[in-house]
Design a protein around this motif. Structure first.
Motif, PDB file in Angstrom:
ATOM      1  N   THR A  67      -9.403  -0.803   3.494  1.00  0.00           N
ATOM      2  CA  THR A  67      -8.151  -0.196   3.028  1.00  0.00           C
ATOM      3  C   THR A  67      -7.017  -0.505   4.002  1.00  0.00           C
ATOM      4  O   THR A  67      -5.918  -0.888   3.583  1.00  0.00           O
ATOM      5  N   GLU A  68      -7.301  -0.371   5.313  1.00  0.00           N
ATOM      6  CA  GLU A  68      -6.274  -0.661   6.320  1.00  0.00           C
ATOM      7  C   GLU A  68      -5.849  -2.129   6.291  1.00  0.00           C
ATOM      8  O   GLU A  68      -4.696  -2.444   6.593  1.00  0.00           O
ATOM      9  N   LYS A  69      -6.768  -3.018   5.932  1.00  0.00           N
ATOM     10  CA  LYS A  69      -6.438  -4.444   5.833  1.00  0.00           C
ATOM     11  C   LYS A  69      -5.719  -4.765   4.519  1.00  0.00           C
ATOM     12  O   LYS A  69      -5.311  -5.896   4.295  1.00  0.00           O
ATOM     13  N   GLY A  70      -5.620  -3.757   3.635  1.00  0.00           N
ATOM     14  CA  GLY A  70      -4.932  -3.964   2.361  1.00  0.00           C
ATOM     15  C   GLY A  70      -5.780  -4.700   1.334  1.00  0.00           C
ATOM     16  O   GLY A  70      -5.254  -5.256   0.374  1.00  0.00           O
ATOM     17  N   LEU A  71      -7.096  -4.671   1.507  1.00  0.00           N
ATOM     18  CA  LEU A  71      -7.983  -5.395   0.591  1.00  0.00           C
ATOM     19  C   LEU A  71      -8.529  -4.494  -0.516  1.00  0.00           C
ATOM     20  O   LEU A  71      -8.911  -4.974  -1.582  1.00  0.00           O
ATOM     21  N   VAL A  72      -8.569  -3.195  -0.247  1.00  0.00           N
ATOM     22  CA  VAL A  72      -9.077  -2.212  -1.208  1.00  0.00           C
ATOM     23  C   VAL A  72      -8.105  -1.043  -1.226  1.00  0.00           C
ATOM     24  O   VAL A  72      -7.526  -0.696  -0.196  1.00  0.00           O
ATOM     25  N   LYS A  73      -7.933  -0.458  -2.393  1.00  0.00           N
ATOM     26  CA  LYS A  73      -7.114   0.754  -2.461  1.00  0.00           C
ATOM     27  C   LYS A  73      -7.805   1.764  -3.367  1.00  0.00           C
ATOM     28  O   LYS A  73      -8.616   1.396  -4.223  1.00  0.00           O
ATOM     29  N   ASN A  82     -16.347  10.253 -10.343  1.00  0.00           N
ATOM     30  CA  ASN A  82     -16.143  10.782  -9.011  1.00  0.00           C
ATOM     31  C   ASN A  82     -15.408  12.112  -9.138  1.00  0.00           C
ATOM     32  O   ASN A  82     -14.398  12.217  -9.830  1.00  0.00           O
ATOM     33  N   LYS A  83     -15.909  13.146  -8.475  1.00  0.00           N
ATOM     34  CA  LYS A  83     -15.317  14.484  -8.636  1.00  0.00           C
ATOM     35  C   LYS A  83     -13.859  14.553  -8.190  1.00  0.00           C
ATOM     36  O   LYS A  83     -13.133  15.447  -8.569  1.00  0.00           O
ATOM     37  N   PHE A  84     -13.432  13.602  -7.357  1.00  0.00           N
ATOM     38  CA  PHE A  84     -12.043  13.596  -6.912  1.00  0.00           C
ATOM     39  C   PHE A  84     -11.148  12.798  -7.867  1.00  0.00           C
ATOM     40  O   PHE A  84      -9.941  12.758  -7.703  1.00  0.00           O
ATOM     41  N   GLY A  85     -11.731  12.129  -8.851  1.00  0.00           N
ATOM     42  CA  GLY A  85     -10.951  11.416  -9.855  1.00  0.00           C
ATOM     43  C   GLY A  85     -10.300  10.137  -9.380  1.00  0.00           C
ATOM     44  O   GLY A  85      -9.174   9.834  -9.765  1.00  0.00           O
ATOM     45  N   TYR A  86     -10.966   9.388  -8.526  1.00  0.00           N
ATOM     46  CA  TYR A  86     -10.405   8.108  -8.095  1.00  0.00           C
ATOM     47  C   TYR A  86     -11.469   7.022  -8.139  1.00  0.00           C
ATOM     48  O   TYR A  86     -12.662   7.294  -8.212  1.00  0.00           O
ATOM     49  N   VAL A  87     -10.997   5.804  -8.127  1.00  0.00           N
ATOM     50  CA  VAL A  87     -11.880   4.641  -8.063  1.00  0.00           C
ATOM     51  C   VAL A  87     -11.364   3.734  -6.944  1.00  0.00           C
ATOM     52  O   VAL A  87     -10.211   3.820  -6.541  1.00  0.00           O
ATOM     53  N   TYR A  88     -12.253   2.897  -6.452  1.00  0.00           N
ATOM     54  CA  TYR A  88     -11.869   1.902  -5.446  1.00  0.00           C
ATOM     55  C   TYR A  88     -11.587   0.595  -6.172  1.00  0.00           C
ATOM     56  O   TYR A  88     -12.399   0.136  -6.971  1.00  0.00           O
ATOM     57  N   VAL A  89     -10.428   0.031  -5.903  1.00  0.00           N
ATOM     58  CA  VAL A  89      -9.993  -1.180  -6.591  1.00  0.00           C
ATOM     59  C   VAL A  89      -9.631  -2.249  -5.560  1.00  0.00           C
ATOM     60  O   VAL A  89      -8.993  -1.941  -4.546  1.00  0.00           O
ATOM     61  N   LEU A  90     -10.033  -3.477  -5.827  1.00  0.00           N
ATOM     62  CA  LEU A  90      -9.620  -4.579  -4.961  1.00  0.00           C
ATOM     63  C   LEU A  90      -8.155  -4.875  -5.229  1.00  0.00           C
ATOM     64  O   LEU A  90      -7.721  -4.924  -6.377  1.00  0.00           O
ATOM     65  N   THR A  91      -7.407  -5.079  -4.180  1.00  0.00           N
ATOM     66  CA  THR A  91      -6.005  -5.467  -4.307  1.00  0.00           C
ATOM     67  C   THR A  91      -5.964  -6.976  -4.580  1.00  0.00           C
ATOM     68  O   THR A  91      -6.988  -7.658  -4.435  1.00  0.00           O
ATOM     69  N   PRO A  92      -4.810  -7.524  -4.961  1.00  0.00           N
ATOM     70  CA  PRO A  92      -4.725  -8.983  -5.132  1.00  0.00           C
ATOM     71  C   PRO A  92      -5.155  -9.738  -3.864  1.00  0.00           C
ATOM     72  O   PRO A  92      -5.878 -10.734  -3.947  1.00  0.00           O
ATOM     73  N   LYS A  98     -12.061 -11.838  -1.048  1.00  0.00           N
ATOM     74  CA  LYS A  98     -13.434 -11.834  -1.556  1.00  0.00           C
ATOM     75  C   LYS A  98     -13.855 -13.248  -1.939  1.00  0.00           C
ATOM     76  O   LYS A  98     -15.007 -13.649  -1.706  1.00  0.00           O
ATOM     77  N   ALA A  99     -12.954 -14.025  -2.514  1.00  0.00           N
ATOM     78  CA  ALA A  99     -13.270 -15.418  -2.871  1.00  0.00           C
ATOM     79  C   ALA A  99     -13.617 -16.214  -1.613  1.00  0.00           C
ATOM     80  O   ALA A  99     -14.588 -16.979  -1.601  1.00  0.00           O
TER      81      ALA A  99
END
Length: 141
Positions: A67-73, A82-92, A98-99
């Motif tokens: 997240t700090e590297k800006g790769l996941v948000k 998830n009980k908190f209502g969020y998902v982890y998403v890869l940023t552009p 990842k490639a």
């Protein structure tokens, strides 16, 4: 660099080899996390940790770094299990990273495969020689 061990002996160790090995392990972990998140962003941290075979704390540390590297948000998602209502998403930039990690991971695994294959071939040959030698010595007894 020379690292002196606590039991009195000293063993020369290359910090670049240690760092390199550690960096590869970290890179592999990042790759595996990003791959799983891309496939299923709705995984909870506990589920993700179980799939990766790491502790939830270790996974949390990894997700924080990504997240700090800006790769996941984290993104709000009302239908998340998830009980908190969020998902982890890869940023552009996470998708691009990842490639790159996929390519590095594949290269390393192919090198490991080739090394294992060579070792298996050598052991197979050694086993055949041993059997042949045993059969020949058994015939002459």
């Amino acid at each position: 660099m020379l690292i002196v061990e606590q039991h009195g002996g000293s063993v020369p160790k290359s910090p670049s080899i240690m760092t390199s090995r550690q960096a590869k392990l970290q890179e592999d972990t990042y790759y595996r996390v990003m791959r799983l998140l891309e496939e299923n962003p709705d995984l909870t941290q506990r589920e993700l940790a179980e799939k990766l075979g790491v502790s939830v704390g270790g996974l949390n540390y990894c997700l924080k770094a990504l997240t700090e590297k800006g790769l996941v948000k984290m993104q709000n998602f009302a239908n998340s299990k998830n009980k908190f209502g969020y998902v982890y998403v890869l940023t552009p930039s996470g998708i691009a990273e990842k490639a790159k990690l996929t390519s590095n991971f594949l290269k390393r695994k192919m090198e490991e495969y080739e090394a294992l294959k060579a070792e298996i071939d050598a052991l197979t040959l050694e086993e055949k020689k041993t059997k042949t030698s045993q059969q020949q010595s058994g015939e002459h007894s």
